[in-house]
Design an enzyme around this catalytic site. Structure first.
Site, mmCIF file in Angstrom:
data_model
loop_
_atom_site.group_PDB
_atom_site.id
_atom_site.type_symbol
_atom_site.label_atom_id
_atom_site.label_comp_id
_atom_site.label_asym_id
_atom_site.label_seq_id
_atom_site.Cartn_x
_atom_site.Cartn_y
_atom_site.Cartn_z
ATOM 1 C CG ASN A 1 81.896 73.085 3.934
ATOM 2 O OD1 ASN A 1 80.854 72.870 4.543
ATOM 3 N ND2 ASN A 1 81.937 73.335 2.634
ATOM 4 C CG ASP B 1 76.425 78.708 -5.955
ATOM 5 O OD1 ASP B 1 77.503 78.343 -6.443
ATOM 6 O OD2 ASP B 1 76.008 78.328 -4.842
ATOM 7 C CG HIS C 1 79.357 75.483 -5.388
ATOM 8 N ND1 HIS C 1 78.380 76.280 -4.834
ATOM 9 C CD2 HIS C 1 79.880 74.752 -4.362
ATOM 10 C CE1 HIS C 1 78.320 76.051 -3.522
ATOM 11 N NE2 HIS C 1 79.215 75.128 -3.204
ATOM 12 C CB SER D 1 77.744 74.275 -0.441
ATOM 13 O OG SER D 1 78.658 75.317 -0.245
#
Length: 502
Positions: free
Chosen positions: A137, A7, A44, A199
């Site tokens: 998404n 990430d 994130h 996520s």
């Protein structure tokens, strides 16, 4: 349990991760190892990590799902951005696998199915690493990678009402679903926040898997996947569906369910692989086996065939073997057709049966054959073995027939080759129909009515003939004949001392 999170990095000073970040953490862009190399410059990654492994019972914030966990942070994003180059992701996957990761969390992706990413994930799977990825998404069924690769568990998001989140992707690649709306987690600068997205559904599953490995032992990837699927809460359509996959992950069930194996003895019939089921819960049996020259009668709990298995009421509480019972007094007849479907038959040995019909558009059905190519047509006879028959069709050939009258198209239609042509008798005022001809000059009459080629016919009419008589006291004028519709010239008559006026 070592969880690799590929990430944007992690807030290395957040109190929720104290002592929990692996010293093997890796920056896949700079290719440097160490906790100081994976500082989150976007945010994130910190959100994802908190869901998986924030410290429990430290008197603040939240508790992550798994506690006996080491977070191997793989920082792979471009500087200060939430975007990733495939090269960095691939580098991170290989690093995580080669340095002891048990689980790989990928809360990222795109629409390109990079074959090198696919190869890296296949390597991870071969090495026993289970991979969890966010489904995306975009509220679409379009494949989203790496979640859509067969090696990963693709996770859609649900809300607090157990409905599919409005933003969540769905479709044929979804494996499971998990909470992804209103998730409270860690954010940069030692803070907390509420987030939405697949996520944050994916790390719910990653955390559950970490608990499972910690509690149940280092199970094989297939065993972990089977347990997650069997213990999930079914939503939407019964069984798997495009929104929830196999259901919403239920961590408690995954930790506590007793999973047992059901084996199948088919006595020479088609082999059926063992299946895993939940102890004490109903399950659906696979398609029944087939055995040449036998008819399947059902499953039994004993090899003596005294205790039939009733799928509606029977459950297994421990490992089980089911025995297939076959009957050799009957035979199966299967029908293979590209036309309308025909159900298989069970026919008593030594008897004959009526052959069914099948239809295919624009084709004639000519019968059933013993071979696919139709070289050996089947003739009914007493049945002594299982039988498979193949429908044979021939294309229907159509011929075009055109009719012309007075140089203009009168009619046109298609007729099957070899069929009899029903000739029309047209009408025309003041004429009698003389027949149809093969040529426009009406020299070749059409005599047969079976059509074997495209055909053009010409209609011939004979006009009515009228007699015109002339009555006069003058010189004699003979009568004339005139065709219908014809303009004719009037004759002249004479009479002494008179002028003819008409």
């Amino acid at each position: 349990v070592v969880v690799a999170i590929i990430d944007t990095g992690i807030d290395i000073n957040h109190p929720e991760f104290e002592g929990r970040i692996s010293s093997l953490s890796f920056n896949a862009v700079t290719e440097k190892v160490g906790i100081e190399e994976v500082v989150d410059d976007h945010g994130h990654g910190t959100m994802v990590a908190g869901i998986i492994g924030a410290i429990k019972d430290n008197g603040r914030g939240i508790a992550g799902i798994a506690q006996n966990v080491s977070l191997m942070v793989i920082k792979a994003n471009e500087d200060n951005q939430g975007v990733f180059k495939d090269s960095a992701l691939i580098e991170g996957i290989y690093y995580a696998v080669d340095n002891g990761a048990d689980i790989l969390n990928l809360s990222l992706g795109g629409t390109y199915a990079n074959p090198q990413t696919k190869a890296a994930l296949e390597y991870a799977r071969q090495e026993g690493v289970i991979i969890v990825a966010a489904a995306g998404n975009s509220s679409t069924s379009n494949p989203f990678y790496p979640a859509a690769f067969s090696t990963t568990l693709s996770i859609s998001a649900v809300d607090a009402s157990r409905n599919l989140a409005t933003f969540s992707n769905f479709g044929s690649t979804i494996d499971l679903s998990a909470p992804g709306v209103g998730i409270i987690t860690t954010v940069r600068n030692s803070g907390y926040g509420t987030v939405n997205g697949t996520s944050f559904a994916a790390p719910q599953v990653t955390g559950a898997l970490a608990l499972m490995i910690s509690h149940l032992g280092n199970l094989h990837v297939d065993e972990l996947t089977t347990r997650l699927i069997l213990s999930a809460m079914d939503e939407g359509d019964q069984g798997w569906d495009e929104s929830f996959g196999h259901g919403i992950v239920n961590t408690w069930n995954a930790l506590t369910y007793q999973i047992i194996s059901v084996h199948f003895e088919t006595y020479g019939g088609t082999a059926i692989a063992p299946m895993s089921v939940v102890s004490g819960q109903p399950f659906s049996l696979p398609e029944p086996p087939t055995k040449r020259d036998h008819v399947f009668e059902g499953w039994y709990k004993d090899a003596s065939f005294t205790m039939p298995w009733d799928e509606a009421v029977d459950v297994a509480v421990e490992g089980l073997v089911l025995y297939a019972k076959f009957n050799a007094s009957f035979h199966n007849v299967h029908f293979i057709t590209s036309g309308t479907p025909v159900d298989s038959m069970v026919v008593e040995r030594g008897s004959t049966f009526n052959l069914p019909e099948t239809a295919l558009q624009d084709h004639d059905f000519i019968g059933w054959s013993l071979d696919e190519d139709g070289d050996f047509m089947y003739e009914p006879e007493p049945l002594l073995a299982d039988l498979t028959l193949y429908a044979q069709f021939v294309p229907i050939i159509y011929r075009e027939v055109n009719f012309f009258i007075d140089g203009a198209l009168y009619d046109s239609f298609l007729i099957r080759d070899g069929e009899t042509l029903q000739l029309d008798i047209p009408s025309k005022v003041g004429h009698d129909f003389d027949g149809w001809y093969l040529d426009a000059e009406s020299t070749i009459p059409y005599e047969h009515q079976v059509i074997n080629d495209d055909t053009t016919l010409y209609g011939q009419f004979i006009p009515h003939v009228f007699t015109v008589d002339f009555i006069t006291s003058g010189t004699l004028v003979e009568s004339i004949t005139v065709n219908y519709g014809t303009v004719f010239t009037l004759p002249i008559t004479e009479k002494d001392n008179h002028q003819f006026i008409g």
